[in-house]
Structures are given as C-alpha cells and as structure tokens.
Write an enzyme that holds these catalytic residues in place. Sequence first.
Site, PDB file in Angstrom:
ATOM      1  N   THR A  21      12.851  16.156  -5.321  1.00 26.96           N
ATOM      2  CA  THR A  21      13.947  16.865  -4.658  1.00 26.96           C
ATOM      3  C   THR A  21      14.752  17.683  -5.648  1.00 26.96           C
ATOM      4  O   THR A  21      15.306  18.722  -5.296  1.00 26.96           O
ATOM      5  CB  THR A  21      14.850  15.835  -3.936  1.00 26.96           C
ATOM      6  N   SER A  70       7.231  13.054  -4.764  1.00 26.38           N
ATOM      7  CA  SER A  70       6.782  11.846  -5.486  1.00 26.38           C
ATOM      8  C   SER A  70       6.248  10.756  -4.563  1.00 26.38           C
ATOM      9  O   SER A  70       5.664   9.789  -5.051  1.00 26.38           O
ATOM     10  CB  SER A  70       7.877  11.306  -6.410  1.00 26.38           C
ATOM     11  N   THR A 103      12.873  11.001  -6.510  1.00 22.45           N
ATOM     12  CA  THR A 103      13.519   9.678  -6.548  1.00 22.45           C
ATOM     13  C   THR A 103      12.664   8.598  -5.883  1.00 22.45           C
ATOM     14  O   THR A 103      12.806   7.420  -6.182  1.00 22.45           O
ATOM     15  CB  THR A 103      14.885   9.703  -5.825  1.00 22.45           C
ATOM     16  N   ASP A 104      11.761   9.008  -4.962  1.00 19.37           N
ATOM     17  CA  ASP A 104      11.095   8.006  -4.122  1.00 19.37           C
ATOM     18  C   ASP A 104      10.247   7.014  -4.913  1.00 19.37           C
ATOM     19  O   ASP A 104      10.242   5.818  -4.603  1.00 19.37           O
ATOM     20  CB  ASP A 104      10.229   8.693  -3.060  1.00 19.37           C
TER      21      ASP A 104
HETATM   22  C1  SIN Z   1      10.499  12.864  -3.951  1.00 20.75           C
HETATM   23  O1  SIN Z   1      10.578  11.686  -4.270  1.00 20.75           O
HETATM   24  O2  SIN Z   1       9.731  13.677  -4.525  1.00 20.75           O
HETATM   25  C2  SIN Z   1      11.307  13.379  -2.820  1.00 20.75           C
HETATM   26  C3  SIN Z   1      12.566  12.644  -2.627  1.00 20.75           C
HETATM   27  C4  SIN Z   1      13.535  12.767  -3.768  1.00 20.75           C
HETATM   28  O3  SIN Z   1      13.247  13.245  -4.855  1.00 20.75           O
HETATM   29  O4  SIN Z   1      14.694  12.344  -3.543  1.00 20.75           O
END
Ligand code: SIN
Length: 322
Positions: A21, A70, A103-104
């Site tokens: 993100t 991710s 973050t995922d």
């Molecule tokens: C991801 O994990 O690539 C999408 C969600 C995020 O980064 O918060």
Amino acid sequence: MPSTASNKAGQTVVVLGTGGTIAGVAARADDHVGYKAGQLGAQALVAAVPALAERADLVVEAETLAQLDSCDMDHGTWLALLERARAVLARPEVAGLVVTHGTDTLEETAYFLHRALAPHKPLVFTAAMRPATALSADGPQNLLDAVTLASTAGARGVLVAFGGKVFAGADLRKVHGYRVEAFDAGDAGVVGVMADGRLQRYRPWPDEPPHVAAAALPPAAAWPLVDILMSHAGARGEVIDAFVAAGARGIVIAGTGNGSVHRALVEAARRAEAAGVVVRRASRCQLGGVVGSRPDSLPSAGMRTAPQARIELVLDLIAATR
Ligand code: SIN
C-alpha cells in the site's frame, strides 16, 4: 532494476521496493480501500520525501525488487530479497537497508529475513496503511523514519519502522486490518520510538544467529510444503487428511486460546504424525502465544504466531535434510 544515487558524500542507505500500500495508487484521494497496491517504484517513494534529498550526510539509493500486493508474497521473492539484502549490506559504504513492503504479510517477510540473515547492519522494513495518493498518506513519514533508523549508529538486525514505533522484525504482529495503528509487538514491546527524527531506544537490538545459513537454502520450488489451519467450533479432521494428501510435510494448527486444538483435529494430527508429517500448535489469538506444554497435546510453537511458526517449521525441515 534502476537505481538512483546523488553525488553527495557520506554513508549510503539503500531503499528497496517490494510493493504494498505504501506504493499503492487510488483514483481518489479519499479512497483508502479501492486502490491498487504496488504501483509505484522505490524511486517515486523516495522522491515523495523531500527531507531525504535534504540530508547532506546521506546518499539514498532507490531500487525496485518487486511490485507486489503482499497478500501474494511468495518464497521465490523472499529468496530474491535475501540475496539482494546480503549483497547491499556487504557494501562497506552502506549503513543500512530499507525495504518497503505491504503490511499484510510484513510480519512473515520480516521473520524470514530475521531467521535467514540476522544482519549485523540494520535492515529496516517499512510500509503504510494508506495508499500514496491518500490525503494523509502515512507512507512518507514511515519511510523517513525507516531511513533515519537505517542510518542510526549502532543499529542492527531486522527492524520495522512503522507509525512512529520501532519493532523487532521477529516480534511483529499485524493486529488491525484498516487503522493506521496496525502493528503490535506483543508482550515483547517495541524496541523504541522515533521522536522528532531521532530514535529513542528502550530495548537491545535484535541479536540472534540465523536459523539456517542463507547459502544453505534450496530454491523455492524445493522448499517443504507447510500449511496452516485454524481450530474452531465444529472443526473437521478431514481437512488435515486433505493437507497430507496434498503433500504437506508440516502443518501448523492455529489453536484456540493457549493453543488448544479441537479433538477432531488432534485425532487427525496424530494420523498425520504417524505418516511422518510434523505438526505444531500455535494460538489464533492476536497477542500472546502458547505458554508451557501439556503431555497429552501436540508440540507447541511457543510464542510464535502461526505464520512465524510455519516459517520456523519450513526452516527446520530444510535443516533436517542438510
Ligand atoms: C499489501 O500488503 O501489499 C497491501 C496492504 C498494505 O500494504 O497495507
């Protein structure tokens, strides 16, 4: 992949982009959900933080390794990241490496790098909960903090700079799916905080030898298959049988509470163990883990989250074949 560097003198921090993100783009600035992750390369992320160019003492290089959402992270990308991180950190002029990530699955990639590399220089992950196009995007400040941390004297190990906090990569847990305050370090607590552009440290740096020498890791296609399933009301042992039939060499059960497992799953897990599959039980709770052990229960994954226990089991199974 392209790399940029200024002609400034001083120590170098390399920013390696992998997507997420933080590199996400939405059609509208008020859209925090309907964006596409991993659209911008690392150069664009660095260019969005003018304070980085203003640091006379720092050369910031940017390089894009991947542009993934991710949730689609894979073992091949982990190995590519591991190899690139080793090469970058071996350069004498490099003070540290920053990896931008979604973050995922950040807690998984950070844990893998912690166990496979355990670097003597800082390898700092950062990320964002809001896309780069958001009215109040959190990525630029997180990136600035991450670069500051990566250039902090004495810093070492796999770290995560996020939301003004510094986590040890091994302790990280994503605890919220939407809010900017998305991470926690569980009972371990944070390593420190970033305050007004400086680190205030409360704990020692992460310091643990790697589980498996990076050179000993086989190509991703040869990694043992290890899967995760959750214990829940009405759980069915047939699911474990199906994992085994699909080639699982290891299974992590995210148990209820302190790692309790539904008796139907325990029975099936005993069948799997008899067939040579390694089973471990973690907790499905967001915080804490499995405390102690009970003689009648499956082996415990300790305080590790289920995704971390899965990585540990993959590395154990690789080590057992060496
Ligand atoms: C991801 O994990 O690539 C999408 C969600 C995020 O980064 O918060």
